[in-house]
Structures are given as C-alpha cells and as structure tokens.
Write a protein that holds these residues in place. Structure first.
Motif, PDB file in Angstrom:
ATOM      1  N   ARG A  22       0.831  -1.201   0.000  1.00  0.00           N
ATOM      2  CA  ARG A  22       0.000   0.000   0.000  1.00  0.00           C
ATOM      3  C   ARG A  22       0.865   1.249   0.000  1.00  0.00           C
ATOM      4  NH1 ARG A  22      -3.853  -2.776   4.376  1.00  0.00           N
ATOM      5  NH2 ARG A  22      -5.253  -3.849   2.929  1.00  0.00           N
ATOM      6  N   ASP A  23       0.356   2.275  -0.651  1.00  0.00           N
ATOM      7  CA  ASP A  23       1.086   3.534  -0.716  1.00  0.00           C
ATOM      8  C   ASP A  23       1.315   4.071   0.695  1.00  0.00           C
ATOM      9  OD1 ASP A  23       0.846   6.721  -0.834  1.00  0.00           O
ATOM     10  OD2 ASP A  23       1.730   6.006  -2.712  1.00  0.00           O
ATOM     11  N   ALA A  24       2.574   4.337   1.026  1.00  0.00           N
ATOM     12  CA  ALA A  24       2.914   4.740   2.394  1.00  0.00           C
ATOM     13  C   ALA A  24       2.291   6.083   2.756  1.00  0.00           C
ATOM     14  CB  ALA A  24       4.432   4.799   2.553  1.00  0.00           C
ATOM     15  N   GLY A  25       2.286   7.017   1.820  1.00  0.00           N
ATOM     16  CA  GLY A  25       1.700   8.320   2.102  1.00  0.00           C
ATOM     17  C   GLY A  25       0.209   8.236   2.347  1.00  0.00           C
ATOM     18  N   GLU A  26      -0.481   7.428   1.553  1.00  0.00           N
ATOM     19  CA  GLU A  26      -1.922   7.261   1.749  1.00  0.00           C
ATOM     20  C   GLU A  26      -2.211   6.572   3.080  1.00  0.00           C
ATOM     21  OE1 GLU A  26      -3.363   6.990  -2.926  1.00  0.00           O
ATOM     22  OE2 GLU A  26      -2.900   5.153  -1.819  1.00  0.00           O
ATOM     23  N   SER A  27      -1.388   5.610   3.450  1.00  0.00           N
ATOM     24  CA  SER A  27      -1.576   4.930   4.735  1.00  0.00           C
ATOM     25  C   SER A  27      -1.379   5.894   5.901  1.00  0.00           C
ATOM     26  CB  SER A  27      -0.613   3.749   4.856  1.00  0.00           C
ATOM     27  OG  SER A  27      -0.934   2.733   3.934  1.00  0.00           O
ATOM     28  N   ARG A  28      -0.349   6.735   5.810  1.00  0.00           N
ATOM     29  CA  ARG A  28      -0.113   7.702   6.894  1.00  0.00           C
ATOM     30  C   ARG A  28      -1.266   8.689   7.004  1.00  0.00           C
ATOM     31  NH1 ARG A  28       5.238   7.448   4.877  1.00  0.00           N
ATOM     32  NH2 ARG A  28       4.877   9.336   3.624  1.00  0.00           N
ATOM     33  N   ARG A  29      -1.763   9.154   5.872  1.00  0.00           N
ATOM     34  CA  ARG A  29      -2.878  10.100   5.900  1.00  0.00           C
ATOM     35  C   ARG A  29      -4.129   9.438   6.482  1.00  0.00           C
ATOM     36  NH1 ARG A  29      -4.633  14.584   2.775  1.00  0.00           N
ATOM     37  NH2 ARG A  29      -6.529  15.337   3.797  1.00  0.00           N
ATOM     38  N   PHE A  30      -4.375   8.206   6.112  1.00  0.00           N
ATOM     39  CA  PHE A  30      -5.535   7.484   6.637  1.00  0.00           C
ATOM     40  C   PHE A  30      -5.417   7.323   8.149  1.00  0.00           C
ATOM     41  CE2 PHE A  30      -7.857   3.214   6.925  1.00  0.00           C
ATOM     42  CZ  PHE A  30      -9.113   3.798   6.912  1.00  0.00           C
ATOM     43  N   ALA A  31      -4.237   6.968   8.616  1.00  0.00           N
ATOM     44  CA  ALA A  31      -4.036   6.798  10.056  1.00  0.00           C
ATOM     45  C   ALA A  31      -4.198   8.123  10.792  1.00  0.00           C
ATOM     46  CB  ALA A  31      -2.654   6.207  10.322  1.00  0.00           C
ATOM     47  N   ALA A  32      -3.648   9.200  10.229  1.00  0.00           N
ATOM     48  CA  ALA A  32      -3.726  10.503  10.888  1.00  0.00           C
ATOM     49  C   ALA A  32      -5.159  11.019  10.929  1.00  0.00           C
ATOM     50  CB  ALA A  32      -2.820  11.499  10.170  1.00  0.00           C
ATOM     51  N   ASP A  33      -5.875  10.893   9.824  1.00  0.00           N
ATOM     52  CA  ASP A  33      -7.256  11.376   9.798  1.00  0.00           C
ATOM     53  C   ASP A  33      -8.153  10.530  10.697  1.00  0.00           C
ATOM     54  OD1 ASP A  33      -6.400  13.286   8.077  1.00  0.00           O
ATOM     55  OD2 ASP A  33      -7.551  12.606   6.338  1.00  0.00           O
ATOM     56  N   SER A  34      -7.895   9.235  10.747  1.00  0.00           N
ATOM     57  CA  SER A  34      -8.664   8.378  11.651  1.00  0.00           C
ATOM     58  C   SER A  34      -8.406   8.768  13.100  1.00  0.00           C
ATOM     59  CB  SER A  34      -8.300   6.907  11.421  1.00  0.00           C
ATOM     60  OG  SER A  34      -8.661   6.485  10.123  1.00  0.00           O
ATOM     61  N   ALA A  35      -7.148   9.051  13.423  1.00  0.00           N
ATOM     62  CA  ALA A  35      -6.815   9.459  14.790  1.00  0.00           C
ATOM     63  C   ALA A  35      -7.486  10.779  15.143  1.00  0.00           C
ATOM     64  CB  ALA A  35      -5.299   9.568  14.940  1.00  0.00           C
TER      65      ALA A  35
END
Length: 422
Positions: free
Chosen positions: A155-168
């Motif tokens: 999975r795209d690392a940037g998209e994963s980080r954004r998903f984690a940050a927005d979920s948090a």
C-alpha cells in the motif's frame, strides 16, 4: 380535391398505428425491466450497467456536473465526486488485484478532487475535527477504500499515513465529545454524518493495526442512549454538544445510516434495519416498494435532502435504501427496489453509457450506482439475512398495468374488426 381528405385520413391512420406500436413497445420494455435481474447474482457479482453509469458520470463530471450539483444543494460537488470514487472502489474489490488499476486510478482522482478548495468550500475549518465530521468522515471512508484496493504489503505509504492521521483525528474528536454526533456545520449535527465517520474508524481497524475499538464501543453506547423515542432509530437531527434527538428519524438519513451500521456493529445494525424497514418501506398504490421520508402515520415537509414527497415517498431515500438492503443481505427488497428503479427511473442506455431520468440529474445516477454496488467492507463473514418482507407476487400489479397499457391502443381496431365480422 377529394384526394386531400383521403391523404389526411391515411396519415392519421398511420400515425395512430405508429403511436400504438410505440406504446406497446414501451410496455413490453417496462415488463422486461421488471423481470430481468437488476442486482448482482451474489456478493462477488457486478451489478448490470454500473460501469456504463460510471462512464456517463465521468463525462458529466468532466463537463462540470459537480458545479451544477453544488448549485442544487450544499454537498452537491462533494457527493458527486465521493460517490463516483466509492463506486469504483466497489467494482475494484470485485476483481483480482492485478486488474484493479482503473478502479484505483478513478477512486484516487475523485479523492484528490475532494481535497481541493471547491471540495472543502461548504465546510468550516474552525470545526473539530477540521472541516467537520461530514467532510472528514466521507473522505476517510473513501481513502480507506483506496487502500483496500491495494495489496496489504504494497500500500502507498503516504496514503496509509494520511488514513491513520485522519482516523486518529476523528477518534480524538469523538473521545472528547459528550455527544456521539459531531458537528458537520457550525451548530448543526446530523447523526448520519457521524455514522459514516465511525464506519471509517472500523475500516481503519480492519486494514491497519486496530486502534479505535474503545472509541467505537463508547460511540455505540452513547447512541443507544439517544435514540429517537418515537421510532427507536437514530434521529435525523441532534442537538450539538449533547446529541439529544431534535427531529424524528427520516428516510433520507436512515437509508444511509442503515447502509453503514453493519460495518460498525452488525448486531445493533440488524435490529435498527428491521425497525426502519417496518416503519418506512411501503408500497404506494400497491405498485412496488418505496421508502417514506417520515414514518408511517406521520407526514412532514420535504427539503433539499429528501426532494419532493409524492405520497410521502422520498425518491432519494428509495435509491439509497437499495444499497442498505444489499448490505443487510435483504435480497428480496434490494431486487424489488432495483427492478422498480429500472422501470420508473427511465434509464437510457447505449453500448458505452447508461443514465437515468435521461441524465438530467447526474447526482441521482451517482447515488444509484453506489447503492447498486453496496456491500459490507468490514464484516468478517456474511451477515444473517433478515426475514423477507417483499412478497413474490409484488410485480404482478405492475405487469398487469403494463399489459393494459400495451393493449389499450389496439382495442378500437379490434372492436371495429369484431363488428365487421358479424
């Protein structure tokens, strides 16, 4: 000169015959649409015509349809893009990973359009979380869908980080709120928006290491304490800050709530769905299923969300309930709504595109395409389907009506022939 009246009579006779043929042809087409499958044959099946709908929608978006939709209601631009992207995610999840490139490209394109000034324009940056729960919840759900299309290890690392940050950020806002319903606009809270956001947290914990189980559990507890007392469902509108119900549950929001609740808590969702179906799904004039905006026995005004309410029915709620029924495994209701839509929705198709209502309202096509592809995203196994509520013979009154309409233009000629034969 006597030839002129004769020519006129022949022209009138042929025009009547052509009109009769057209009416009969339309009746036959309507009957075929009522009988032909309009939903996927199973969870892995692709609904007929959805790819052609997406082709129409992409052309409409490129031609400025999102701006036109924005002029109709506050989230028009947003909904047209997010539903387009989510429908591509749904189709992509139905095919092997190596053939998902088109779905991934189109879903990313839609998500990128939301992360722009026009996508954020109706929403306030002063809310918590920033731009409000409507914007953040739907974006997070689509971003999770984009990640779902990618292999777990690549999975795209940037998209994963954004998903984690927005979920948090969403989880932090829910944890800090005494209400289960965050604000979508300043001073305004609709439970449906928080339901979408909460489903996105469950999706996060399905795709990534779980972090938000406690937030989800607390949210469910608070929701159960604040149900609409007259229906036992999540209310349409709630008081900001407390979450106390301020408006009775309505079909335009319930249809969407029922679409997302199974991804949060299947057990709670099952009971809510049955309550909704019992109070809102009706058969006006005995001619097929539809969804009321207000519960049976109650009437009220329509608005920008519900649209006009002929016989108390909301067309938007009816379209979205198709998706809710599919997610709950209610194949009988989903199939009936889809077939009825094929008849009443006036679809126009070509080998390349398909649109409903002659393509005059692309936002309606977007909701319908998304609903026809709906499936649970977080469930680990098939949901227990509810008892069927649509009788097997529901199409018979409509088929009888179509038969009468198809035969009616020929009755005068048949009567004349019968008299001449005597």
């Amino acid at each position: 000169m006597p030839e002129v009246p004769s020519l006129l009579r022949r022209a009138l006779r042929w025009s009547r015959r052509i009109a009769a043929v057209l009416i009969s042809f339309c009746a036959v087409v309507g009957a075929v649409r009522l009988i032909a499958p309009a939903t996927p044959g199973g969870p892995a099946g692709e609904p007929p015509g959805v790819r052609r709908q997406l082709a129409f929608l992409r052309g409409a978006l490129d031609a400025g349809a999102a701006g036109d939709a924005q002029a109709l209601f506050p989230e028009g631009y947003f909904f047209l893009h997010v539903l387009y992207g989510l429908t591509w995610v749904e189709l992509g999840l139905r095919v092997p990973g190596e053939t998902r490139a088109e779905a991934l490209r189109e879903a990313r394109w839609a998500l990128e359009r939301l992360d722009t000034p026009p996508g954020r324009a109706p929403f306030s940056a002063d809310l918590v979380p920033e731009y409000g729960v409507f914007y953040r919840g739907w974006c997070n759900w689509l971003r999770g869908g984009v990640l779902s299309l990618q292999p777990a290890g690549r999975r795209d690392a940037g998209e994963s980080r954004r998903f984690a940050a927005d979920s948090a950020a969403l989880a932090e806002a829910f944890d800090a709120s005494p209400s289960p319903y965050l604000e979508a606009y300043p001073g305004q809270a609709w439970p449906v928006d928080s339901t979408v956001a909460m489903a996105s947290l469950r999706l996060h914990d399905t795709l990534e290491p779980p972090r938000h189980a406690a937030t989800v559990a607390r949210w469910l507890e608070l929701v159960r304490e604040r149900l609409d007392p007259s229906t036992g469902l999540l209310p349409h509108r709630a008081a900001p800050g407390t979450g106390e119900p301020e408006e009775v549950a309505r079909g335009s929001s319930q249809s969407m709530i029922q679409r997302f609740l199974p991804d949060i808590d299947p057990g709670f969702a099952a009971g809510q769905y049955l309550r909704f179906r019992d109070r809102y799904v009706v058969t006006p004039l005995g001619l097929g299923p539809a969804v009321r905006e207000y519960p049976s026995g109650m009437d009220g005004p329509g608005d920008v969300d519900s649209g006009p309410l002929p016989l108390g029915v909301s067309l938007s709620a009816t379209a979205v309930t198709l998706g809710a029924a599919q997610v709950h495994g209610d194949a009988a209701l989903a199939g009936a709504l889809a077939r009825y839509g094929e008849l009443a929705g006036l679809p126009v198709g070509t080998p390349w595109t398909k649109r409903y209502a002659f393509g005059l309202m692309p936002i309606g096509d977007a909701f319908l395409a998304w609903s026809k592809t709906a499936r649970p995203w977080t469930a680990t196994g098939p949901l227990e389907p509810p008892p069927a509520s649509v009788p097997w013979w529901w199409r018979l009154p409509l088929l009888a009506l179509l038969a009468v309409l198809g035969a009616a233009p020929w009755l005068p000629a048949l009567r004349r022939r019968a008299r001449a034969a005597r």
